[in-house]
Design a protein around this motif. Structure first.
Motif, PDB file in Angstrom:
ATOM      1  N   ALA A  64       0.824  -1.215   0.000  1.00 24.19           N
ATOM      2  CA  ALA A  64       0.000   0.000   0.000  1.00 24.19           C
ATOM      3  C   ALA A  64       0.854   1.260   0.000  1.00 24.19           C
ATOM      4  O   ALA A  64       0.566   2.233  -0.716  1.00 24.19           O
ATOM      5  N   GLY A  65       1.917   1.253   0.778  1.00 23.11           N
ATOM      6  CA  GLY A  65       2.759   2.443   0.867  1.00 23.11           C
ATOM      7  C   GLY A  65       3.452   2.790  -0.425  1.00 23.11           C
ATOM      8  O   GLY A  65       3.718   3.960  -0.712  1.00 23.11           O
ATOM      9  N   GLY A  66       3.738   1.774  -1.251  1.00 18.69           N
ATOM     10  CA  GLY A  66       4.399   2.041  -2.519  1.00 18.69           C
ATOM     11  C   GLY A  66       3.599   2.941  -3.441  1.00 18.69           C
ATOM     12  O   GLY A  66       4.165   3.694  -4.237  1.00 18.69           O
ATOM     13  N   LEU A  67       2.270   2.884  -3.329  1.00 19.49           N
ATOM     14  CA  LEU A  67       1.423   3.730  -4.171  1.00 19.49           C
ATOM     15  C   LEU A  67       1.609   5.208  -3.847  1.00 19.49           C
ATOM     16  O   LEU A  67       1.335   6.078  -4.681  1.00 19.49           O
ATOM     17  N   ILE A  68       2.066   5.495  -2.641  1.00 21.68           N
ATOM     18  CA  ILE A  68       2.353   6.875  -2.245  1.00 21.68           C
ATOM     19  C   ILE A  68       3.821   7.208  -2.482  1.00 21.68           C
ATOM     20  O   ILE A  68       4.159   8.261  -3.030  1.00 21.68           O
ATOM     21  N   MET A  69       4.704   6.310  -2.074  1.00 19.91           N
ATOM     22  CA  MET A  69       6.128   6.593  -2.118  1.00 19.91           C
ATOM     23  C   MET A  69       6.695   6.575  -3.533  1.00 19.91           C
ATOM     24  O   MET A  69       7.616   7.333  -3.848  1.00 19.91           O
ATOM     25  N   GLY A  70       6.158   5.732  -4.425  1.00 19.42           N
ATOM     26  CA  GLY A  70       6.635   5.711  -5.803  1.00 19.42           C
ATOM     27  C   GLY A  70       6.448   7.052  -6.501  1.00 19.42           C
ATOM     28  O   GLY A  70       7.409   7.629  -7.025  1.00 19.42           O
ATOM     29  N   PRO A  71       5.219   7.594  -6.520  1.00 24.11           N
ATOM     30  CA  PRO A  71       5.029   8.915  -7.118  1.00 24.11           C
ATOM     31  C   PRO A  71       5.837  10.007  -6.429  1.00 24.11           C
ATOM     32  O   PRO A  71       6.284  10.962  -7.083  1.00 24.11           O
ATOM     33  N   GLN A  72       6.028   9.903  -5.108  1.00 23.96           N
ATOM     34  CA  GLN A  72       6.846  10.898  -4.407  1.00 23.96           C
ATOM     35  C   GLN A  72       8.287  10.869  -4.911  1.00 23.96           C
ATOM     36  O   GLN A  72       8.927  11.917  -5.044  1.00 23.96           O
ATOM     37  N   ALA A  73       8.796   9.679  -5.196  1.00 16.64           N
ATOM     38  CA  ALA A  73      10.153   9.587  -5.729  1.00 16.64           C
ATOM     39  C   ALA A  73      10.239  10.164  -7.141  1.00 16.64           C
ATOM     40  O   ALA A  73      11.236  10.801  -7.496  1.00 16.64           O
ATOM     41  N   ASP A  74       9.192   9.944  -7.962  1.00 14.42           N
ATOM     42  CA  ASP A  74       9.170  10.555  -9.292  1.00 14.42           C
ATOM     43  C   ASP A  74       9.191  12.074  -9.196  1.00 14.42           C
ATOM     44  O   ASP A  74       9.785  12.762 -10.034  1.00 14.42           O
ATOM     45  N   LYS A  75       8.545  12.598  -8.156  1.00 15.74           N
ATOM     46  CA  LYS A  75       8.414  14.049  -7.994  1.00 15.74           C
ATOM     47  C   LYS A  75       9.609  14.670  -7.268  1.00 15.74           C
ATOM     48  O   LYS A  75      10.139  15.703  -7.680  1.00 15.74           O
ATOM     49  N   ARG A  76      10.064  14.052  -6.181  1.00 22.25           N
ATOM     50  CA  ARG A  76      11.057  14.665  -5.304  1.00 22.25           C
ATOM     51  C   ARG A  76      12.463  14.101  -5.458  1.00 22.25           C
ATOM     52  O   ARG A  76      13.423  14.657  -4.925  1.00 22.25           O
ATOM     53  N   GLY A  77      12.596  12.969  -6.121  1.00 16.62           N
ATOM     54  CA  GLY A  77      13.894  12.328  -6.230  1.00 16.62           C
ATOM     55  C   GLY A  77      14.012  11.150  -5.272  1.00 16.62           C
ATOM     56  O   GLY A  77      13.229  11.010  -4.324  1.00 16.62           O
ATOM     57  N   THR A  78      15.027  10.332  -5.510  1.00 15.94           N
ATOM     58  CA  THR A  78      15.173   9.085  -4.759  1.00 15.94           C
ATOM     59  C   THR A  78      15.666   9.303  -3.335  1.00 15.94           C
ATOM     60  O   THR A  78      15.152   8.711  -2.383  1.00 15.94           O
ATOM     61  N   ALA A 118       8.345   0.557   1.750  1.00 13.58           N
ATOM     62  CA  ALA A 118       7.684   1.128   0.569  1.00 13.58           C
ATOM     63  C   ALA A 118       8.400   2.369   0.062  1.00 13.58           C
ATOM     64  O   ALA A 118       8.310   2.709  -1.122  1.00 13.58           O
ATOM     65  N   ALA A 119       9.094   3.061   0.950  1.00 12.87           N
ATOM     66  CA  ALA A 119       9.857   4.242   0.549  1.00 12.87           C
ATOM     67  C   ALA A 119      11.235   3.864   0.019  1.00 12.87           C
ATOM     68  O   ALA A 119      11.988   4.737  -0.420  1.00 12.87           O
ATOM     69  N   ILE A 120      11.556   2.591   0.057  1.00 13.38           N
ATOM     70  CA  ILE A 120      12.872   2.120  -0.367  1.00 13.38           C
ATOM     71  C   ILE A 120      12.809   1.351  -1.685  1.00 13.38           C
ATOM     72  O   ILE A 120      13.539   1.658  -2.630  1.00 13.38           O
ATOM     73  N   PHE A 121      11.924   0.361  -1.775  1.00  7.38           N
ATOM     74  CA  PHE A 121      11.967  -0.559  -2.909  1.00  7.38           C
ATOM     75  C   PHE A 121      11.607   0.084  -4.255  1.00  7.38           C
ATOM     76  O   PHE A 121      12.431   0.062  -5.185  1.00  7.38           O
ATOM     77  N   PRO A 122      10.402   0.664  -4.432  1.00  9.79           N
ATOM     78  CA  PRO A 122      10.096   1.219  -5.767  1.00  9.79           C
ATOM     79  C   PRO A 122      11.035   2.340  -6.189  1.00  9.79           C
ATOM     80  O   PRO A 122      11.504   2.345  -7.343  1.00  9.79           O
ATOM     81  N   PRO A 123      11.370   3.304  -5.310  1.00 11.87           N
ATOM     82  CA  PRO A 123      12.285   4.368  -5.744  1.00 11.87           C
ATOM     83  C   PRO A 123      13.657   3.853  -6.159  1.00 11.87           C
ATOM     84  O   PRO A 123      14.228   4.302  -7.152  1.00 11.87           O
ATOM     85  N   ILE A 124      14.199   2.905  -5.402  1.00 10.05           N
ATOM     86  CA  ILE A 124      15.537   2.411  -5.713  1.00 10.05           C
ATOM     87  C   ILE A 124      15.547   1.641  -7.036  1.00 10.05           C
ATOM     88  O   ILE A 124      16.431   1.840  -7.878  1.00 10.05           O
ATOM     89  N   MET A 125      14.589   0.760  -7.233  1.00 11.36           N
ATOM     90  CA  MET A 125      14.569  -0.022  -8.462  1.00 11.36           C
ATOM     91  C   MET A 125      14.336   0.855  -9.693  1.00 11.36           C
ATOM     92  O   MET A 125      14.941   0.643 -10.745  1.00 11.36           O
ATOM     93  N   ALA A 126      13.470   1.848  -9.566  1.00  7.31           N
ATOM     94  CA  ALA A 126      13.257   2.777 -10.678  1.00  7.31           C
ATOM     95  C   ALA A 126      14.519   3.586 -10.955  1.00  7.31           C
ATOM     96  O   ALA A 126      14.891   3.818 -12.112  1.00  7.31           O
TER      97      ALA A 126
END
Length: 404
Positions: A64-78, A118-126
């Motif tokens: 669930a957290g990835g749905l928030i943290m992924g877009p945040q990484a796209d917007k704010r950086g990893t 959730a704040a680690i996995f999607p941002p890092i892999m992207a």
């Protein structure tokens, strides 16, 4: 092929820092609680299905957290997003050392997943996919190998920590290590220069070279749900299976440790294979390997048999997650890659939660693991069908990761 000029050698620092972050964070959330199942059962008398839900809570939080943290990484950086996750997961594990009731474990592991992993996995892999417009398969395989290291190393180390310090002490040590190690590593992360210099017109033209997201994302969501349901059964229940066959906690922990150490090589090898034959074909190869072998654990009786079979299974199973990650990197645009990773990962973590709980529930229901491992093999077969259909519909230059 896209031009890679301007991408510095620093990208390999990104890869290895990411691998270590994933080893600790994801190893703790994905199956780190497997070493705690029998000790918690002995200490509190709770059913295994209920104990397995502790791990499920963490994975659902991650999903669930990835749905928030992924877009945040796209917007704010990893970096800022991963830093936040590093602090959150460490604090949650420290707090879990004081838990004495099931609901407390559920809540804290959910928070560790939602705000931490959730704040680690999607941002890092992207981010890794963005740093490597060419050769993403090998880079993602190396970083994913770090996760495999953690998924084997964390339960193995936890078994010794539990033996030395008890359940609460082991959780406290894990939380302290997270804060001491993850924060400095997160500070090493940067955005790739190519993302900041590419014009809007160039990004729009490039976007048209990718397959439609409405085709890729739903298919990958269905595929990862099935393959993670399969893989999570042995990830969460191989240690208890070994213990049920008369082996000690240390011996059982060493089996999954060996499996996931071999998986490091498997993740790297299948990443390189994806660079050669394409992401989806590599993914299908690994899925077939996993599905054909997963039930074989039920036939093992000796510790040496478990060791040999775990190594054989681990090399091929490991390529599944590499295949998923490289496929997403290959088939989605860099500017939305973290969001795509988060959406697909949501279903992957739900699959992990499903398989992990299924193993415990069916054990309580039947008194053994045979049915759970059978269903795991069936899920892998369905996954092959889904990925094969996606491959047929997306065949073309994007299937080669070297063009990603």
């Amino acid at each position: 092929m896209r031009d890679t000029e301007g991408l510095s050698a620093y990208r390999w620092t990104i890869v290895f820092a990411s691998a270590l972050i994933l080893a600790i964070a994801m190893g703790s959330i994905v199956n780190g609680m497997s070493a705690y199942i029998v000790p918690i059962e002995d200490a509190y008398g709770w059913d295994r299905g209920d104990i397995a839900l502790i791990n499920v809570a963490g994975i659902i939080g991650l999903a669930a957290g990835g749905l928030i943290m992924g877009p945040q990484a796209d917007k704010r950086g990893t970096r800022p997003v991963v830093l936040f996750g590093a602090v959150a997961i460490g604090i949650c594990y420290l707090a879990a050392s004081f838990a004495t009731a099931l609901w407390q474990f559920y809540l804290l592991m959910f928070c560790a997943g939602f705000f931490g992993a959730a704040a680690i996995f999607p941002p890092i892999m992207a981010s890794i996919g963005n740093w490597f417009p060419i050769g993403a398969g090998l880079a993602i395989g190396l970083a994913s190998g770090g996760q495999a290291l953690g998924q084997g190393g964390v339960p193995f180390a936890s078994s010794f920590l539990i033996k030395s310090f008890g359940i609460s002490g082991a959780l406290a040590v894990t939380g302290a290590v997270m804060l001491a190690v993850l924060i400095p590593l997160a500070l090493l992360l940067r955005q790739p220069p190519a993302l900041s210099t590419r014009s809007a017109a160039a990004r729009a033209a490039e976007d048209r070279t990718y397959p439609p997201a409405k085709l890729v994302i739903p298919a990958m969501c269905a595929a990862i749900l099935l393959c993670c349901t399969c893989m999570s059964v042995p990830l969460m229940h191989l240690v208890p299976l070994c213990q049920d066959k008369g082996f000690s906690a240390d011996e059982a922990g060493s089996v999954i440790f060996l499996m996931l150490m071999v998986a490091i090589a498997g993740r790297v090898a299948f990443g390189k294979l994806a660079d050669i034959i394409g992401a989806l074909p590599a993914y299908m190869t690994a899925t077939a390997w996993m599905g054909l072998l997963v039930y074989g654990f039920m036939w093992m009786e000796s510790l040496s048999g478990f060791y040999v079979y775990a190594a054989l299974y681990g090399f091929g199973y490991a390529g599944v997650m590499t295949g998923v990650l490289v496929s997403i990197a290959s088939l989605t645009h860099p500017s939305r890659r973290a969001s795509a990773m988060a959406i697909v990962s949501l279903f992957g973590w739900l699959g992990h939660a499903n398989g992990g709980y299924l193993g415990g529930y069916l054990y309580d229901l039947t008194g053994g693991y045979s049915l759970a491992y059978s269903i795991a093999a069936y899920a892998a077969a369905l996954n092959l069908l889904v990925v094969g259909m996606l491959y047929i519909r997306t065949r073309g230059p994007r299937m080669k990761v070297s063009h990603a």
